[in-house]
Design an enzyme around this catalytic site. Structure first.
Site, mmCIF file in Angstrom:
data_model
loop_
_atom_site.group_PDB
_atom_site.id
_atom_site.type_symbol
_atom_site.label_atom_id
_atom_site.label_comp_id
_atom_site.label_asym_id
_atom_site.label_seq_id
_atom_site.Cartn_x
_atom_site.Cartn_y
_atom_site.Cartn_z
ATOM 1 N N ASP A 1 23.749 37.169 23.507
ATOM 2 C CA ASP A 1 24.251 36.046 23.693
ATOM 3 C C ASP A 1 23.621 35.307 22.580
ATOM 4 O OD1 ASP A 1 25.967 34.878 26.358
ATOM 5 O OD2 ASP A 1 25.208 33.241 24.996
ATOM 6 N N LYS B 1 19.940 32.456 28.213
ATOM 7 C CA LYS B 1 20.597 33.398 28.859
ATOM 8 C C LYS B 1 19.971 34.878 28.593
ATOM 9 C CE LYS B 1 24.993 31.425 29.946
ATOM 10 N NZ LYS B 1 26.465 31.680 30.195
ATOM 11 N N GLU C 1 34.890 36.144 40.738
ATOM 12 C CA GLU C 1 33.648 35.426 40.879
ATOM 13 C C GLU C 1 33.292 35.358 42.443
ATOM 14 O OE1 GLU C 1 33.399 31.977 38.706
ATOM 15 O OE2 GLU C 1 34.108 32.920 36.877
ATOM 16 N N LYS D 1 46.716 42.126 32.263
ATOM 17 C CA LYS D 1 46.104 41.057 32.586
ATOM 18 C C LYS D 1 46.581 39.925 33.012
ATOM 19 C CE LYS D 1 42.062 39.052 33.647
ATOM 20 N NZ LYS D 1 41.289 39.284 34.861
ATOM 21 N N ASN E 1 47.043 37.852 36.695
ATOM 22 C CA ASN E 1 46.714 36.599 37.180
ATOM 23 C C ASN E 1 47.785 35.678 37.303
ATOM 24 O OD1 ASN E 1 43.983 37.272 36.856
ATOM 25 N ND2 ASN E 1 43.552 36.004 35.235
ATOM 26 N N GLY F 1 71.282 37.162 43.606
ATOM 27 C CA GLY F 1 72.570 36.507 44.029
ATOM 28 C C GLY F 1 72.814 37.091 45.257
ATOM 29 N N CYS G 1 72.700 35.455 50.899
ATOM 30 C CA CYS G 1 71.726 34.789 51.312
ATOM 31 C C CYS G 1 70.489 34.348 50.599
ATOM 32 C CB CYS G 1 71.020 36.085 52.149
ATOM 33 S SG CYS G 1 72.080 36.798 53.318
ATOM 34 N N LYS H 1 71.436 30.680 49.196
ATOM 35 C CA LYS H 1 71.578 29.816 50.243
ATOM 36 C C LYS H 1 70.232 29.495 50.881
ATOM 37 C CE LYS H 1 73.234 31.804 54.076
ATOM 38 N NZ LYS H 1 72.550 31.456 55.281
HETATM 39 N N1 NAD Z 1 34.988 34.534 35.115
HETATM 40 C C1 NAD Z 1 35.910 35.514 35.631
HETATM 41 O O1 NAD Z 1 35.951 35.693 36.833
HETATM 42 C C2 NAD Z 1 36.671 36.377 34.845
HETATM 43 C C3 NAD Z 1 37.336 37.578 35.171
HETATM 44 C C4 NAD Z 1 38.156 38.251 34.495
HETATM 45 C C5 NAD Z 1 38.204 37.920 33.168
HETATM 46 N N2 NAD Z 1 37.522 36.967 32.625
HETATM 47 C C6 NAD Z 1 37.647 36.909 31.218
HETATM 48 O O2 NAD Z 1 36.345 37.220 30.518
HETATM 49 C C7 NAD Z 1 36.211 36.509 29.546
HETATM 50 C C8 NAD Z 1 34.788 35.751 29.516
HETATM 51 O O3 NAD Z 1 34.792 34.864 30.750
HETATM 52 P P1 NAD Z 1 33.384 34.447 31.329
HETATM 53 O O4 NAD Z 1 33.836 33.597 32.365
HETATM 54 O O5 NAD Z 1 32.326 35.532 31.341
HETATM 55 O O6 NAD Z 1 33.008 33.550 30.151
HETATM 56 P P2 NAD Z 1 31.488 32.455 30.170
HETATM 57 O O7 NAD Z 1 32.070 31.198 29.484
HETATM 58 O O8 NAD Z 1 30.913 32.462 31.497
HETATM 59 O O9 NAD Z 1 30.720 33.242 29.180
HETATM 60 C C9 NAD Z 1 30.862 33.557 27.794
HETATM 61 C C10 NAD Z 1 29.448 33.859 27.335
HETATM 62 O O10 NAD Z 1 29.850 34.197 25.893
HETATM 63 C C11 NAD Z 1 28.764 33.776 24.994
HETATM 64 N N3 NAD Z 1 29.077 33.534 23.872
HETATM 65 C C12 NAD Z 1 29.828 32.908 22.922
HETATM 66 N N4 NAD Z 1 29.985 33.366 21.644
HETATM 67 C C13 NAD Z 1 29.113 34.504 21.401
HETATM 68 C C14 NAD Z 1 28.797 35.148 20.505
HETATM 69 N N5 NAD Z 1 29.185 34.965 19.172
HETATM 70 N N6 NAD Z 1 27.807 36.111 20.776
HETATM 71 C C15 NAD Z 1 27.463 36.199 21.695
HETATM 72 N N7 NAD Z 1 27.780 35.477 23.110
HETATM 73 C C16 NAD Z 1 28.774 34.451 22.722
HETATM 74 C C17 NAD Z 1 28.470 32.303 25.822
HETATM 75 O O11 NAD Z 1 27.080 31.823 25.348
HETATM 76 C C18 NAD Z 1 28.536 32.374 27.081
HETATM 77 O O12 NAD Z 1 27.238 32.856 27.853
HETATM 78 C C19 NAD Z 1 37.240 35.266 29.403
HETATM 79 O O13 NAD Z 1 38.134 35.562 28.404
HETATM 80 C C20 NAD Z 1 37.617 35.254 30.697
HETATM 81 O O14 NAD Z 1 39.192 34.812 30.679
HETATM 82 C C21 NAD Z 1 36.799 36.344 33.234
#
Ligand code: NAD
Length: 441
Positions: A32, A37, A163, A212, A216, A267, A270, A273
């Protein structure tokens, strides 16, 4: 023996993926740009709050299966697979912000420049169809100076965790979707997900990307629908729970693939209407139900789209096979095909119609009156024999699934363009119709 994996982005998806994959015996390195983190994961603490994550993360870290770094180069060099789990938030106008994905691809690409062994890059972030091919691939190729497919692999593997129940969702997913240009490059992912007792779909990258969004969007529609019918039921003094229990117990028509195949508008006597009545009832009770209100306009829009498609083909003689809203009935009330024929007629198109179940002279009562009121020209345009329609028309629109329609179309030999509104065959290519177009496929 596990695999060696780096996970870029230690947010909700990345932290869970890294931890769960490490707990399955893989050697995982989290990456990250946020040093806090990285420090948390590297010292056995979860960078996010997620039920059950902390304990498994600590165990995996203690077992030396899970570490973290801020160095993209070290991560790519020390592993064979890199998952990209960075955020893809909305810009103010709703457009997807891909700057995080582009930045991480740049970092991975630069690291690949100095790596001599084969590497797989797997995008997990949610991105619109075409993003992997048109954004991820060129950035990686430019930054690495290498060729996707031969020097490194690119795959798309959407994440479906929620989540709060993310650990359970990761270990027991509804399915695993793996997208690649060359499915032989999915082998490392097949092995990685072998633990999951779930169906695996190996498909194209764009299909995986689209699945995906469809999931959603459908989940969001379900929530909106449940809430609108729920508040309406409550307002009417009806037991919402009991209604939901009975409604969801039907796994044949309600909670099932029924009505979910892209095709033509609905159509009949039912659905339109009853929707109108429900929306009217909500209004009378001072309830706004924008989702329910939007369904009939959405249906009308689809009919208009079909008309535009036919007009765009540019031929003025159009045959329509099927007039009632579905095969096996002569009930014409609110058949969307009637609206389609009327619109074409008004646009100056010469239309002929064939429907084995519709014989106005044999029709009785309100059904016949309805037909003559809606389509006063019906006696001139209806043909009892399908061959007459096929011979006279340059475009043939099919609005009902009937084996006799399929058989007749196979005799066309390219004389007319067929616009299929109902997907006559799962595999349209096997229909044997040369000039074939599907409405939503
Ligand atoms: N949150 C969910 O429940 C969920 C579920 C399915 C899919 N997604 C998808 O997954 C993706 C991530 O979602 P999230 O909620 O985990 O995002 P988030 O914002 O919680 O985490 C993203 C992380 O990426 C890091 N980051 C950004 N640029 C970076 C880089 N160049 N190198 C390394 N790290 C970098 C950020 O610091 C951050 O910690 C999104 O596209 C989201 O739509 C999310």
């Amino acid at each position: 023996m596990g695999q060696s994996i780096s996970v870029f982005g230690l947010g909700y998806v990345g932290s869970v993926s890294a931890t769960c994959l490490a707990s399955k015996g893989n050697r995982v390195l989290g990456v990250d740009v946020n040093a806090a983190k990285v420090h948390a994961m590297d010292s056995g603490q979860s960078p996010i709050v997620e039920a059950g994550l902390g304990e498994i993360l600590a165990q995996a870290n203690k077992a030396c299966h899970l570490h973290a770094t801020t160095s993209a180069t070290a991560a790519v060099h020390q592993t064979d697979i890199s998952f990209i789990c960075v955020g893809t938030p909305s810009l103010r106008n709703g457009k997807l912000d891909l700057s995080g994905v582009e930045r991480v691809c740049q970092d991975i690409g630069e690291a690949l420049r100095t790596k001599n062994t084969f590497h797989s890059v797997v995008l997990r972030s949610t991105v619109l169809p075409g993003t992997t091919d048109n954004v991820v691939l060129p950035v990686l190729e430019r930054a690495s100076g290498k060729k996707a497919g031969s020097d490194f692999a690119i795959c798309y593997n959407p994440e479906f965790l929620r989540e709060g129940t993310a650990m359970k969702d990761f270990f027991h997913p509804p399915f695993t979707v793996l997208g690649a240009r060359d499915i032989s490059q999915l082998e490392p992912l097949r092995k990685l997900y072998a633990f999951a007792n779930a169906k695996v779909f190996e498909t194209s990258v764009t299909t995986a990307e689209m699945v995906k969004y469809v999931c959603n969007a459908f989940h969001a529609v379900k929530v909106g629908f449940a809430n609108e019918v729920g508040v309406l039921a409550k307002q009417l003094g009806v037991d919402t729970e009991e209604v939901t229990k009975i409604f969801t117990s039907d796994t044949s028509l309600n909670i099932s693939p029924a009505y979910l195949s892209p095709g033509f508008a609905f159509g009949g006597s039912c659905l339109p209407k009853d929707l109108r009545a429900l929306v009217h009832c909500a209004k009378q009770n001072d309830l706004r139900v924008p989702l329910l209100e939007s369904i009939l306009p959405s249906n009308t829009e689809h009919i208009e789209r079909v008309v535009e498609n036919i007009l765009r083909i540019g031929r003025r003689k159009v045959g329509v096979l099927g007039l009632s809203f579905k095969a096996g009935t002569d009930d014409l009330r609110e058949s969307p095909i009637i609206g389609l024929v009327r619109d074409l007629w008004q646009d100056g198109v010469d239309v002929l119609v064939h429907d084995p179940d519709v014989q106005p002279d044999a029709m009785l009562g309100s059904n016949r009156e309805y037909l003559e009121r809606q389509l006063p020209q019906i006696h001139q345009i209806l043909r009892p024999h399908i061959a007459e329609v096929l011979h006279a028309c340059h475009v043939v629109v099919v609005s009902q699934k009937r084996p006799e329609f399929t058989a007749a179309l196979q005799t066309l030999n390219g004389r007319a363009t067929v616009l299929d509104l109902v997907r006559l065959n799962e595999d349209p290519a096997s229909l044997g119709v040369s000039k074939y177009r599907g409405m939503s496929w």
